[in-house]
Design an enzyme around this catalytic site. Structure first.
Site, PDB file in Angstrom:
ATOM      1  N   GLY A   1      58.863   5.458 -20.768  1.00 20.29           N
ATOM      2  CA  GLY A   1      57.853   5.130 -21.781  1.00 20.29           C
ATOM      3  C   GLY A   1      56.528   5.821 -21.495  1.00 20.29           C
ATOM      4  N   ASP A   2      56.184   5.933 -20.208  1.00 19.48           N
ATOM      5  CA  ASP A   2      54.919   6.592 -19.842  1.00 19.48           C
ATOM      6  C   ASP A   2      54.977   8.072 -20.223  1.00 19.48           C
ATOM      7  OD1 ASP A   2      54.413   4.128 -18.762  1.00 19.48           O
ATOM      8  OD2 ASP A   2      54.833   4.731 -16.706  1.00 19.48           O
TER       9      ASP A   2
ATOM     10  N   GLY B   1      64.733   2.701 -25.975  1.00 17.13           N
ATOM     11  CA  GLY B   1      65.596   3.092 -24.858  1.00 17.13           C
ATOM     12  C   GLY B   1      66.523   4.224 -25.269  1.00 17.13           C
TER      13      GLY B   1
HETATM   14  O1  LIG Z   1      52.189  -3.468 -15.270  1.00 14.52           O
HETATM   15  P1  LIG Z   1      53.623  -3.833 -15.394  1.00 14.52           P
HETATM   16  O2  LIG Z   1      54.013  -4.291 -16.752  1.00 14.52           O
HETATM   17  O3  LIG Z   1      54.068  -4.767 -14.303  1.00 14.52           O
HETATM   18  O4  LIG Z   1      54.470  -2.496 -15.226  1.00 14.52           O
HETATM   19  C1  LIG Z   1      54.338  -1.717 -14.074  1.00 14.52           C
HETATM   20  C2  LIG Z   1      55.495  -0.774 -13.930  1.00 14.52           C
HETATM   21  O5  LIG Z   1      55.572   0.064 -15.057  1.00 14.52           O
HETATM   22  C3  LIG Z   1      55.711   1.433 -14.658  1.00 14.52           C
HETATM   23  O6  LIG Z   1      54.511   2.082 -14.874  1.00 14.52           O
HETATM   24  C4  LIG Z   1      56.810   2.082 -15.471  1.00 14.52           C
HETATM   25  O7  LIG Z   1      56.462   2.135 -16.809  1.00 14.52           O
HETATM   26  C5  LIG Z   1      56.015   1.391 -13.174  1.00 14.52           C
HETATM   27  O8  LIG Z   1      55.484   2.505 -12.536  1.00 14.52           O
HETATM   28  C6  LIG Z   1      55.383   0.106 -12.729  1.00 14.52           C
HETATM   29  O9  LIG Z   1      56.038  -0.439 -11.611  1.00 14.52           O
END
Ligand SMILES: O=P(O)(O)OC[C@H]1O[C@](O)(CO)[C@@H](O)[C@@H]1O
Length: 322
Positions: free
Chosen positions: A265-266, A236
């Protein structure tokens, strides 16, 4: 790599429409008046694909998309130059709620479960996904397996997919946590090429708290010892611990105004992969990824600022051996 092969394929088994509601301040139990709202095609691999395509990578997004509400995703892929390799499955893709708190500069996420699969629909969806991906994967294509699994889909599906992709020459990047990450590490015949857990996911994996950067570094190096190529642990606002050939570093991020932390993170993953594909070495590639994350969190709207702005952020990241 053949001309049709992608440089990056992101696999998102459980995509989501991100409904971001911007608030002055989030107070549990209170009535709020929203400042603004936004609907965005999301899910970890979708976010990675958006940033990677913006950085110029030949990118395909794949996974399982509900056939009842695919329009937002289709528009996003067309606008961003992402090849649409999502398999349509019966149902509605979930909507995840993101409450962006302007005062705190963070967001509270409510992620829903997603489309439920049973054994038969899983087998069908898995076969369709493999068929869709096969012509897109070439020697050296990076494939990311990221995010949660939809209800009813077991880790076996991911293992079979990972092995099939690897057999075609793919390099594997994994961004998932919990039991799924542990199982992938234990059961894949060869460890992933790149892992990006966050601190909480790594703590869950090793079964103990990792309060200091040195603790995170030890855990990251233990993953390297198990054969993982690169390990980037996102911390973070505290930056990231990055471990690869040549050492382990704490990378301290630049202080920037935060509009939302969703997708940070993406962007870190996409930026690191784009830099690796461009031929940058490690740790520089991960530093570029961090700069992309720092750029990403300054805006709620998707996308990245111009490259020169990202390079300015690169120059503000401090690497400390740890
Ligand atoms: O698949 P998970 O762990 O529920 O995460 C989904 C979430 O993560 C994200 O990709 C953000 O990293 C959001 O776009 C999405 O809502």
């Amino acid at each position: 790599m053949t001309a049709t092969a992608m440089q990056l394929i992101t696999v998102t088994p459980n995509p989501a429409i991100d409904h971001t509601v911007s608030l002055d301040r989030l107070e549990p139990g209170a009535v709020h008046r929203a400042r603004a709202e936004q609907f965005e095609a999301g899910g970890k691999g979708i976010g990675v694909a958006a940033v990677a395509a913006a950085l110029g990578l030949r990118t395909a997004a794949s996974g399982w998309l509900g056939d009842q509400n695919p329009q937002l995703f289709e528009r996003a892929f067309a606008e961003r130059g992402i090849a649409d390799a999502m398999v349509r499955v019966p149902g509605h893709t979930r909507t995840n709620i993101k409450l962006a708190d302007a005062e705190r500069g963070d967001s509270t996420d409510i992620n829903l479960a997603g489309i439920a699969f049973d054994a038969e629909s899983t087998a069908q969806a898995e076969a369709a996904l493999l068929a869709r991906l096969a012509p897109l994967v070439g020697e050296g294509t990076w494939c990311t397996l990221a995010g949660s699994l939809p209800p009813g889909v077991g880790v076996e599906s991911l293992l079979r997919l990972a092995e099939a992709l690897r057999a075609r020459g793919a390099r594997l990047m994994v961004d998932t946590g919990g039991k799924v990450l542990g199982e992938l590490l234990d059961r894949l015949p060869a460890a992933p090429d790149f892992l990006k857990p966050n601190r909480a996911e790594l703590e869950e994996l090793v079964g103990q708290p990792l309060p200091a950067a040195a603790d995170v570094a030890r855990a990251a190096l233990a993953l390297r010892a198990r054969g993982v190529g690169l390990v980037v642990v996102s911390l973070g606002g505290d930056g990231a611990v990055i471990a690869g050939e040549g050492g382990c570093w704490l990378a301290l991020p630049p202080r920037v105004p935060v509009a939302t932390t969703v997708g940070a993170g993406d962007a870190l993953v996409a930026g690191t992969l784009a830099a690796l594909v461009e031929g940058q070495a490690f740790p520089e590639a991960a530093v570029f990824g961090m700069a992309c994350a720092a750029a990403r969190i300054q805006r709620i709207a998707p996308g990245l600022p111009p490259r020169a702005e990202i390079e300015t952020l690169v120059a503000r990241i401090v690497l400390q051996p740890v």
